[in-house]
Design a protein around this motif. Sequence first.
Motif, short mmCIF file in Angstrom:
data_model
loop_
_atom_site.label_atom_id
_atom_site.label_comp_id
_atom_site.label_asym_id
_atom_site.label_seq_id
_atom_site.Cartn_x
_atom_site.Cartn_y
_atom_site.Cartn_z
N LEU D 160 0.83 -1.20 0.00
CA LEU D 160 0.00 0.00 0.00
C LEU D 160 0.87 1.26 0.00
CD1 LEU D 160 -2.78 -1.06 2.53
CD2 LEU D 160 -3.02 -0.74 0.06
N GLU D 177 2.82 4.89 7.88
CA GLU D 177 1.44 5.23 8.19
C GLU D 177 0.53 4.01 8.16
OE1 GLU D 177 -1.06 8.28 6.00
OE2 GLU D 177 0.93 9.22 6.10
N PHE D 178 0.66 3.23 7.07
CA PHE D 178 -0.18 2.04 6.96
C PHE D 178 0.13 1.04 8.08
CE2 PHE D 178 -0.81 3.45 2.53
CZ PHE D 178 -2.19 3.38 2.49
N ILE D 181 -1.48 2.40 11.24
CA ILE D 181 -2.94 2.31 11.30
C ILE D 181 -3.38 0.87 11.57
CG2 ILE D 181 -5.01 2.36 9.85
CD1 ILE D 181 -4.07 5.00 8.78
N PHE D 182 -2.73 -0.09 10.86
CA PHE D 182 -3.17 -1.47 11.01
C PHE D 182 -2.55 -2.19 12.21
CE2 PHE D 182 -3.96 -0.75 6.37
CZ PHE D 182 -5.34 -0.84 6.44
#
Lengths: 247, 273, 273, 207
Positions: D160, D177-178, D181-182
């Motif tokens: 991503l 960031e991804f 977040i996850f």
Amino acid sequence: MSAPALDTAAWASPWRRYSPGDKVLLSLGLVISALVLPPWPASGLVTAIALGLILGPGRVPPHLLLRAARGPAAFIVLGTVSIAITWRTSGFGPTVTSESLTAAASTLSHAVAGTSAVLLLAATTPMTDLLSWARRRGVPEAVVDVAGLTYRLLFVLLESVSAVRSAQTARLGYTSRRATLRSASGLAAATLTRAFDRARRLETGLAGRGFEGVMRTVGEQQSSSRSFELWTFASLALVVAVSLGVA
Amino acid sequence: MNTEVAGLTFAYTGGPPVLAGVDLKIPSGSRIAVLGANGSGKSTLLRCLSGALKPTSGRISVGGHELRHNRSGLRRHRHLLQLITQDPDDQLFSASVREDVSFGPVNQGLSEEEVRARCEEALDLLAATHLADRPTHQLSFGERKRVAIASAVAMRPAVLVLDEPTAGLDPAAGIEAVDALARLHEQGTTLVMATHDVDLALAWADEVVVLSRGVVRQGAPAELLDSDPVLEEARLRRPWVLAVAARLRALGVIEAESRPRDESSLLALLARE
Amino acid sequence: MNTEVAGLTFAYTGGPPVLAGVDLKIPSGSRIAVLGANGSGKSTLLRCLSGALKPTSGRISVGGHELRHNRSGLRRHRHLLQLITQDPDDQLFSASVREDVSFGPVNQGLSEEEVRARCEEALDLLAATHLADRPTHQLSFGERKRVAIASAVAMRPAVLVLDEPTAGLDPAAGIEAVDALARLHEQGTTLVMATHDVDLALAWADEVVVLSRGVVRQGAPAELLDSDPVLEEARLRRPWVLAVAARLRALGVIEAESRPRDESSLLALLARE
Amino acid sequence: MHIAEGYLPPLHAAAWTLAAAPFVVHGARCVVREVRERPESRLLLGAAGAFTFVLSAIKLPSVTGSSSHPTGTGLGAVLFRPPVMAMLGTIVLLFQALLLAHGGLTTLGANAFSMAIVGPWVGYGAYRACSAVGLSFWVGVFAALSLSDLATYVVTSVQLGLAHPDPTGGVLGSIGEFLGIFALTQIPLAVAEGLLGVLVFRILARI
């Protein structure tokens, strides 16, 4: 988990009579147009065509479509938010810039259009039709056989998973984190042993019907339709022409 | 602990109503047979009773406690009422019988000692004590059915709802199952049995509930199961004892007020003549 | 095509004999009910008949062809005799009903046209034509049972062996199953049905086979199922029609030579009095 | 964590498909060979595929209170070996895309790469490494399931991040960031999946 909404829709759809190959062409054509063309207006057009066909001639009940769309919606929203948010070069914490918002909006429209186009194929084509088509297109027999059995058995197992889970729930099996983990592992182990038991019993059942290593059957006959293909090319051409015209 | 159902309706999303205003009164300690063809809404009714499905509208209460579909409401309801499904394999998910029977009591938060006592008691009531240390997959179908019932009984529910407890059993195992239910009945448990077997319903139940097209009729077994409109609408056949007894009364072979409920009572009447 | 079984014995490795010298004669076109409690060796007998198990000793032949456990022997045997198990999910491997039914005929090496014709015919005999375009996983239990039978019937076996074809069905579906068997019978198929239902066996079968402790008795339903020693040894109950008719004969309500086989024939006798 | 349809630019989708292809083809060859030698193994493989699909319908305890589900790639790798999982996992991903609308067709390659290839190999590698250094079977199972879950999530975040670089932080910033977040959902889930694996094998050992 109850029966997947898309599977229910696909078996009932009047579009089942069209060849899976034709529908793959239409669906993938729409996905790729949405991806390679500028998001406005291509993604909007693709979304409109796909959803229009699903609800119109595909006659998929809206509540099934809604149920099917809930899953991808969660990912799309979460993913879009993470693109929209960016890190400042100065200061602390996340922020939103016009650049990041544009990127998020374009990804969002791609994702919505692409997902709608895949839903068009999924909601009108039962898996067995796709598998027979794959077999005719030269996918190895063994792989198609395994996929076909996976498809049949997953419903048998889903039924058993949901029955066992509701029995566990009734006996307070999901009332604490500890109980949940214990129940989940019992459920997974029971499902695994059941899966292999099913396979063994099915093997005996098939042997009785003359299974000697070849798994051929005679099923639906759907030949591709010239007019369906013409409509496909016409819609794709329309999407391309309008998009390039606007751009 | 009376169980009451009032105005129960249920429809799956996008579908027609499966239950359309069901009212039931199940007195404490009674034996109720629920009859209805496939598609009559029987399973849906059972699953609403157990709390697994949330009705579209209507109320269910056990002992005055109304079932609420939140965490604590469901928990209390499950202490009071347990459903045993038709396929025992849906209820047996542990490696050994003892472990499976202890699953509910452990989740009820009982002490280890209390859990053990509950298991012994439940296995004893179901005549399954000798099975306690066997792995569940080695049991016969009839034994698995008894163990599945024991697993629910170990939670000491006031009401036990059983879906087809005798289906698939050979005659000997069927008798064992009915005997086990008799012990539970003596002990004060309210029993609700869904069955396709009209003869069993007539012989066994204090009251029957006949379900057809989402609505129910509740009444005395010998009346409801002898009524042509009720039987026709629910696609049930008349229990043979009722058909034969009616003919024998008409012929004057048995007395006009004789109402045999099963084979043995009919034979007893014929022996006396 | 008569089916004969002579001196059939079977023991699982290291175990006691499950079948200890079974002799059967199944005349062409007859309806045979096989009765026996769980553990009597019934399933083992059916699986020996189908060729899935190889007997320790003894012979099985259909139409004079003795079953040999090599590739060509088994293949010929499966053209002649098909077994339908109790759980339809043990036989249905395809999610498409049409594909599943076609599997056997394709394996028999028939042309596509012939395969299609066989499928239509089999689905028609089982009143399942309307199910052909539905996925297996959307069918009810009773519908799956009918499709499983159709899958075997499409191979046009001379002998069809069915394990509990009515178990787990509601009364309406049970009647549909029995009607389907009647159509197969008319068409000349030999039917062997294993069942726990003594009433059904009495009403349906030309002959019954009672299995207990690995040996069988074969005879007329009204005789074998009325014999105390046979019933006791096999842990079966007496069909109610026989019990009631005996009492009525003794009372002189029905004639001494009346031998009703089911509810309707008994009621007909009583109507005539 | 399936990447939805339309979420990857065409070039990325094609590149990940090319990256996954050799593994999937190799897996398909294994399946074909297996089935040629023992025709009845199609039934076992079908059951394994169905089990892998259904495993994602099992609820795991989660911190947030919402339900989360095991990825099943580690359990599959230990039970059926990574090459077979490459094929079975891809079939399952295709089914998830077409039956549940989880994932997509152009993102199938990327999803297969993270879930049917990297996840199983990392899990299997961890399992073998644990037994090689003499750790107990249970540690191996825990490591296999939790690490394969984590590896899948890291690869997905990288996919991503590469596709949607952050305007200021670039590719690395975006991957971070991804991951961030996850991570909130994935790390507890990886632990839960590891524990699930240990309990499952303990039950299986006693059957």
